[in-house]
Design an enzyme around this catalytic site. Structure first.
Site, PDB file in Angstrom:
ATOM      1  CD  GLU A 149      -1.462  -2.371   1.930  1.00 37.84           C
ATOM      2  OE1 GLU A 149      -2.288  -3.185   2.335  1.00 37.84           O
ATOM      3  OE2 GLU A 149      -0.218  -2.532   2.060  1.00 37.84           O
ATOM      4  NE  ARG A 200       5.559  -8.206   1.271  1.00 36.83           N
ATOM      5  CZ  ARG A 200       5.224  -7.107   0.627  1.00 36.83           C
ATOM      6  NH1 ARG A 200       5.981  -6.672  -0.364  1.00 36.83           N
ATOM      7  NH2 ARG A 200       4.137  -6.441   0.948  1.00 36.83           N
ATOM      8  N   GLY A 234      14.224  -1.857  -0.090  1.00 32.96           N
ATOM      9  CA  GLY A 234      14.251  -0.868  -1.156  1.00 32.96           C
ATOM     10  C   GLY A 234      15.237  -1.165  -2.270  1.00 32.96           C
TER      11      GLY A 234
END
Length: 438
Positions: A63, A283, A322
């Site tokens: 999100e 993840r 990132g």
């Protein structure tokens, strides 16, 4: 308030005394920042900025990634606007400065030097008193919730204070829709909080309408409007030199129970391609040591990015935040995780946008429309077993014509849909009342 909402409110209030201990346990496990635990109870040491304040809640990494391109556009449209961005996870908090290029330590503060208009806080848990404390302090002029954040006490408090609210990039899976239907009129009550709902897809719009949502805006997915993942080009060149001519594939955003299958596929593919390398990016980066240990047990001495180790062996664990943009550019193609296990899948547009062929397992419910579109375009392939994934990897290396065609198809499919971004920004700016609290 519905009977179910009343029961939820009472249960949350009753659970509140035990929640600080639960939060402390999460902090000990690295799932909360100890210095910022007060934010989960609605407390903040930061002042409310003057002028109009838009509160945006993005629960986790996916999100947050989808909303970040919206933020600078909001400032362009309203230069005096401040944005309070809340998340529920530490990984999402770390992502914000990494993606926006801010020098900040999210473990200690939600302030970003050089961007005083943006503040990050952790969202309060759905406890009425903690939500009231949060809203009393920040006094947002409008609120926006990303994808599927439907917390009863939170939305009840927003409605009671007449804070204009939007549900943006709204997503509702068939499974979630079925659960909400079992809750009776609660979903209709919660969806009625929003004056604007922007669904991701026509299917999401239909499911939301079936639960009694108010009139919906045209469908569009912010993930289509995201820019390509960033990369440090000098670092990419350095690592490419380390890897040399060895073929490289990527397994990204993998979950527990999935790495075993990925490593089995890697072992099978290496029977045909002995110099094959794998970049394995879990993840949740904090799982890096465990993933590297698993690789060792399965016969692959793995190195870890977070330990300062380079891709010098068969498996390189990219356990940093990132840097998927780096991984995808180093690899020939990517398997996108959360799809060989029942997690609903992660975002396959990210490698496709960079021209990389994509492999997906059967579980892509969270990205059903995107996954189906990529498969139909010839940009993505379905794999159901380690053997099928190994076959895909071998083809990735040995069939450059197919690899190029699949990569071009993915890039074309994932070309930014600027209209989605424009509609979202305009909808959010319309939420801000002309006279603000300041």
């Amino acid at each position: 308030m519905t009977a179910v909402a009343t029961i939820w409110r009472l249960a949350a209030a009753a659970a509140a005394p035990a929640l600080p201990a639960w939060l402390a346990l999460r902090a000990a496990r690295g799932k909360e920042f100890p210095a910022r635990l007060g934010e989960r109870r609605g407390r903040s040491t930061l002042p409310r900025p003057p002028g109009p304040l838009l509160w945006i809640h993005a629960a986790s990494v996916g999100e947050t990634q989808s909303i970040l391109p919206v933020l600078p556009r909001l400032r362009d449209g309203s230069p005096d606007l401040a944005v309070l961005l809340t998340t529920a996870t530490v990984t999402a908090a770390r992502l914000i400065p990494a993606r926006l290029g801010f020098a900040a330590d999210p473990a200690r503060s939600g302030i970003f030097p050089g961007a005083p208009w943006l503040i990050h806080q952790f969202a309060p848990l759905d406890v009425p008193a903690w939500i009231a404390r949060f809203l009393d302090h920040w006094r947002p002029d409008a609120a926006a919730f990303v994808e599927s954040e439907l917390w009863p006490n939170l939305l009840a408090a927003v409605a009671a204070r007449r804070i204009p609210a939007a549900l943006i990039n709204a997503r509702l899976s068939p499974r979630s829709a079925a659960r909400w239907r079992r809750a009776g009129s609660l979903a209709t009550h919660l969806l009625g909080t929003f004056s604007i709902i922007l669904p991701q897809s026509a299917a999401d719009a239909a499911r939301l309408a079936g639960l009694g949502a108010p009139p919906l805006a045209p469908a569009g997915n912010l993930k289509f409007a995201a820019p390509p993942l960033p990369v440090d080009e000098a670092e990419r060149a350095r690592l490419a030199a380390v890897l040399g001519s060895a073929p490289v594939w990527v397994a990204a955003s993998t979950h527990p129970g999935e790495e075993e299958r990925v490593l089995e596929a890697h072992a099978l593919a290496r029977q045909a391609l002995p110099d094959l390398r794998l970049i394995l990016a879990p993840r949740h980066p904090e799982r890096g040591a465990g993933v590297a240990g698993l690789a060792h047990r399965l016969g692959f001495p793995a190195t870890r990015r977070s330990a300062g180790e380079g891709p010098v062996g068969s498996v390189w664990v990219l356990d940093t935040l990132g840097e998927l943009g780096l991984a995808y550019r180093l690899g020939l193609g990517a398997f996108v995780g959360g799809s060989l296990v029942a997690k609903g899948g992660q975002n396959p547009l990210e490698p496709a946008r960079l021209g990389r062929p994509v492999a997906l397992g059967p579980h892509t419910e969270h990205f059903a429309e995107i996954a189906a579109g990529l498969v139909s375009a010839g940009a993505a392939s379905r794999v159901h077993t380690p053997g099928a994934l190994a076959d895909w990897v071998v083809r990735l290396v040995r069939d450059p014509a197919w690899r190029e065609a699949a990569g071009k198809a993915g890039a074309a499919f994932a070309a930014p849909h600027q209209g989605v971004l424009d509609r979202t920004v305009q909808a959010l700016l319309r939420l801000i009342p002309r006279e603000t609290k300041g």
